[in-house]
Design an enzyme around this catalytic site. Sequence first.
Site, PDB file in Angstrom:
ATOM      1  N   ASP A  11       1.442   4.461   0.780  1.00 42.57           N
ATOM      2  CA  ASP A  11       0.442   3.402   0.672  1.00 42.57           C
ATOM      3  C   ASP A  11      -0.648   3.874  -0.274  1.00 42.57           C
ATOM      4  O   ASP A  11      -0.817   5.079  -0.496  1.00 42.57           O
ATOM      5  CB  ASP A  11      -0.158   3.074   2.037  1.00 42.57           C
ATOM      6  CG  ASP A  11      -1.146   1.911   1.973  1.00 42.57           C
ATOM      7  OD1 ASP A  11      -0.778   0.869   1.393  1.00 42.57           O
ATOM      8  OD2 ASP A  11      -2.270   2.044   2.473  1.00 42.57           O
ATOM      9  N   SER A  12      -1.404   2.923  -0.809  1.00 40.34           N
ATOM     10  CA  SER A  12      -2.515   3.279  -1.681  1.00 40.34           C
ATOM     11  C   SER A  12      -3.616   3.996  -0.912  1.00 40.34           C
ATOM     12  O   SER A  12      -4.466   4.646  -1.521  1.00 40.34           O
ATOM     13  CB  SER A  12      -3.077   2.019  -2.353  1.00 40.34           C
ATOM     14  OG  SER A  12      -3.521   1.104  -1.372  1.00 40.34           O
ATOM     15  N   TYR A  43      -5.730  -0.538  -4.559  1.00 39.38           N
ATOM     16  CA  TYR A  43      -4.873  -1.057  -5.610  1.00 39.38           C
ATOM     17  C   TYR A  43      -5.067  -2.560  -5.846  1.00 39.38           C
ATOM     18  O   TYR A  43      -4.622  -3.085  -6.866  1.00 39.38           O
ATOM     19  CB  TYR A  43      -3.401  -0.846  -5.239  1.00 39.38           C
ATOM     20  CG  TYR A  43      -2.844   0.545  -5.457  1.00 39.38           C
ATOM     21  CD1 TYR A  43      -3.653   1.636  -5.713  1.00 39.38           C
ATOM     22  CD2 TYR A  43      -1.466   0.749  -5.391  1.00 39.38           C
ATOM     23  CE1 TYR A  43      -3.118   2.905  -5.891  1.00 39.38           C
ATOM     24  CE2 TYR A  43      -0.915   2.005  -5.579  1.00 39.38           C
ATOM     25  CZ  TYR A  43      -1.743   3.087  -5.817  1.00 39.38           C
ATOM     26  OH  TYR A  43      -1.197   4.328  -5.991  1.00 39.38           O
ATOM     27  N   CYS A  74       2.816  -0.895   1.531  1.00 42.79           N
ATOM     28  CA  CYS A  74       1.643  -1.418   0.825  1.00 42.79           C
ATOM     29  C   CYS A  74       2.067  -2.728   0.184  1.00 42.79           C
ATOM     30  O   CYS A  74       3.028  -2.759  -0.597  1.00 42.79           O
ATOM     31  CB  CYS A  74       1.195  -0.418  -0.245  1.00 42.79           C
ATOM     32  SG  CYS A  74      -0.121  -0.994  -1.341  1.00 42.79           S
ATOM     33  N   GLU A 159     -12.130   0.203   5.595  1.00 34.42           N
ATOM     34  CA  GLU A 159     -12.125   1.599   5.152  1.00 34.42           C
ATOM     35  C   GLU A 159     -13.485   2.271   5.330  1.00 34.42           C
ATOM     36  O   GLU A 159     -13.575   3.493   5.336  1.00 34.42           O
ATOM     37  CB  GLU A 159     -11.643   1.686   3.705  1.00 34.42           C
ATOM     38  CG  GLU A 159     -10.189   1.275   3.562  1.00 34.42           C
ATOM     39  CD  GLU A 159      -9.474   1.940   2.403  1.00 34.42           C
ATOM     40  OE1 GLU A 159     -10.155   2.411   1.482  1.00 34.42           O
ATOM     41  OE2 GLU A 159      -8.224   1.984   2.441  1.00 34.42           O
ATOM     42  N   CYS A 193      -1.500  -7.673   4.488  1.00 32.63           N
ATOM     43  CA  CYS A 193      -2.080  -6.402   4.069  1.00 32.63           C
ATOM     44  C   CYS A 193      -2.033  -5.486   5.276  1.00 32.63           C
ATOM     45  O   CYS A 193      -2.405  -5.901   6.387  1.00 32.63           O
ATOM     46  CB  CYS A 193      -3.516  -6.577   3.578  1.00 32.63           C
ATOM     47  SG  CYS A 193      -4.355  -5.011   3.206  1.00 32.63           S
ATOM     48  N   HIS A 195      -3.830  -3.118   6.128  1.00 31.53           N
ATOM     49  CA  HIS A 195      -5.128  -2.811   6.734  1.00 31.53           C
ATOM     50  C   HIS A 195      -5.500  -3.812   7.832  1.00 31.53           C
ATOM     51  O   HIS A 195      -6.198  -3.470   8.790  1.00 31.53           O
ATOM     52  CB  HIS A 195      -6.243  -2.874   5.680  1.00 31.53           C
ATOM     53  CG  HIS A 195      -6.342  -1.689   4.795  1.00 31.53           C
ATOM     54  ND1 HIS A 195      -5.404  -1.397   3.834  1.00 31.53           N
ATOM     55  CD2 HIS A 195      -7.293  -0.723   4.709  1.00 31.53           C
ATOM     56  CE1 HIS A 195      -5.770  -0.304   3.183  1.00 31.53           C
ATOM     57  NE2 HIS A 195      -6.904   0.122   3.691  1.00 31.53           N
TER      58      HIS A 195
END
Length: 276
Positions: A11-12, A43, A74, A159, A193, A195
Amino acid sequence: MNTGQSIGVFDSGYGGLTVFKSIARQLPQYNYIYLGDNARSPYGDHSFETVYQYTLDCVEWLFEQGCPLVILACNTASAKALRSIQQKVLPLKYPDHRVLGVIRPTAEVAGNYTTHQKIGVMGTRGTVNSLSYVLEINKFFPEIEVQQQSCPMWVPLIENNEHLNPGADYFVQKYLDELLQKDADIDCILLACTHYPLLIPKIQAILPAGIELLGQADIVADSLDLYLQKHPEIAAKIAQESNRRFFTSGDTAVFDQHASIFFGEDIQSDKMNLKL
């Protein structure tokens, strides 16, 4: 007979750990290497060419570590790089290696979760602009109408560990409202996504009744399980020692702190040095 190799999960940054968590829970016997390209994340707003090159760098690094199978956990990398890697790179340079993504497995089942034939997709700008989910869902369910909504503030909130604080409420409400304004009959929302599962408590708190919220982690884990059953020649290469190693191209201390939130347990990572 395995050859001591691992399944690579890429993943990024951190989001792919939500997918890896489900994979490791469902298939705990295998060896895994997780790589987060935190030095170059996110990304989502990069061009196709940049995401392709970044993703290829990391996939080839995982190949070098002994990963004959790599999962792009990702959505942006899956949308912007997967097809080119599968069609142009693997046949010429790595014919015995495989790279899989997260979009197709999700698209294959998404239509099972809507009765109105109306699905909403929430993702990064990169994933939304690629139209990958619209195209893939319509391959399997041509009768379904797909609306998309980019959510550029969600990844930064997550994040920075602000996703459960009151300040995040505005952006959760904002993007959900914008999506549902496009079609009030949407009855399934796909979180496109990796996340976004960390926002599920806030999303569910304001989601109108009758709308199914669909994450990817368990879907991708089920798909990988089935893939390995169908391809025993790949499965046979993977060591079954339950080893898990974590790498980041960024700061390991920062990665360990944030990654534990996504993965649900303490993590100790090693540094992956990018060849820039």
